[in-house]
Scaffold this motif. Structure first.
Motif, PDB file in Angstrom:
ATOM      1  N   HIS A  64       0.835  -1.198   0.000  1.00 51.56           N
ATOM      2  CA  HIS A  64       0.000   0.000   0.000  1.00 51.56           C
ATOM      3  C   HIS A  64       0.869   1.246   0.000  1.00 51.56           C
ATOM      4  O   HIS A  64       1.855   1.313   0.720  1.00 51.56           O
ATOM      5  N   TYR A 120       0.960   5.480   0.268  1.00 50.10           N
ATOM      6  CA  TYR A 120       0.319   6.757   0.543  1.00 50.10           C
ATOM      7  C   TYR A 120       0.749   7.780  -0.494  1.00 50.10           C
ATOM      8  O   TYR A 120       1.823   7.676  -1.083  1.00 50.10           O
ATOM      9  N   SER A 171      -3.746  12.662   2.522  1.00 42.75           N
ATOM     10  CA  SER A 171      -4.898  12.193   3.284  1.00 42.75           C
ATOM     11  C   SER A 171      -4.637  10.762   3.729  1.00 42.75           C
ATOM     12  O   SER A 171      -3.556  10.225   3.507  1.00 42.75           O
ATOM     13  N   ARG A 172      -5.616  10.149   4.322  1.00 45.69           N
ATOM     14  CA  ARG A 172      -5.462   8.757   4.741  1.00 45.69           C
ATOM     15  C   ARG A 172      -5.685   7.784   3.599  1.00 45.69           C
ATOM     16  O   ARG A 172      -5.499   6.587   3.752  1.00 45.69           O
ATOM     17  N   LYS A 173      -6.111   8.283   2.459  1.00 46.63           N
ATOM     18  CA  LYS A 173      -6.312   7.420   1.299  1.00 46.63           C
ATOM     19  C   LYS A 173      -4.965   6.958   0.764  1.00 46.63           C
ATOM     20  O   LYS A 173      -3.969   7.656   0.878  1.00 46.63           O
ATOM     21  N   THR A 206      -2.978   4.148  -2.380  1.00 43.16           N
ATOM     22  CA  THR A 206      -3.096   3.292  -3.551  1.00 43.16           C
ATOM     23  C   THR A 206      -2.872   1.869  -3.088  1.00 43.16           C
ATOM     24  O   THR A 206      -1.892   1.585  -2.404  1.00 43.16           O
ATOM     25  N   LYS A 207      -3.764   0.967  -3.441  1.00 44.04           N
ATOM     26  CA  LYS A 207      -3.691  -0.404  -2.969  1.00 44.04           C
ATOM     27  C   LYS A 207      -2.572  -1.180  -3.638  1.00 44.04           C
ATOM     28  O   LYS A 207      -2.137  -0.858  -4.740  1.00 44.04           O
ATOM     29  N   SER A 220      -1.489  10.368 -10.477  1.00 43.67           N
ATOM     30  CA  SER A 220      -2.213  11.404  -9.752  1.00 43.67           C
ATOM     31  C   SER A 220      -1.413  12.707  -9.666  1.00 43.67           C
ATOM     32  O   SER A 220      -1.851  13.656  -9.047  1.00 43.67           O
TER      33      SER A 220
END
Length: 61
Positions: A10, A12, A22-24, A26-27, A51
């Protein structure tokens, strides 16, 4: 230089001053497009991804 790479863990998304946006994240096992060569922020390497935000480079296969 544009390359397709797969994220192995994962990842960030950061801004250009090394702060998480943010807390989102990329998997893992997601293929992304990386633009250019890696660059350094505070002695860590980052790629600019689709992005247009830095992502830590050691997380790519």
């Amino acid at each position: 230089m544009i390359s397709n790479d797969k994220i192995i863990h994962h990842a960030y998304i950061y801004d250009h001053s090394n702060n998480r946006i943010s807390r989102k994240f990329t998997k893992a096992k997601t293929t992304t497009i990386n633009y250019g060569n890696p660059f350094k922020i505070h002695k860590k390497s980052y790629y600019t991804t689709t992005s247009r935000r830095p992502t830590l480079s050691k997380l790519f296969a």
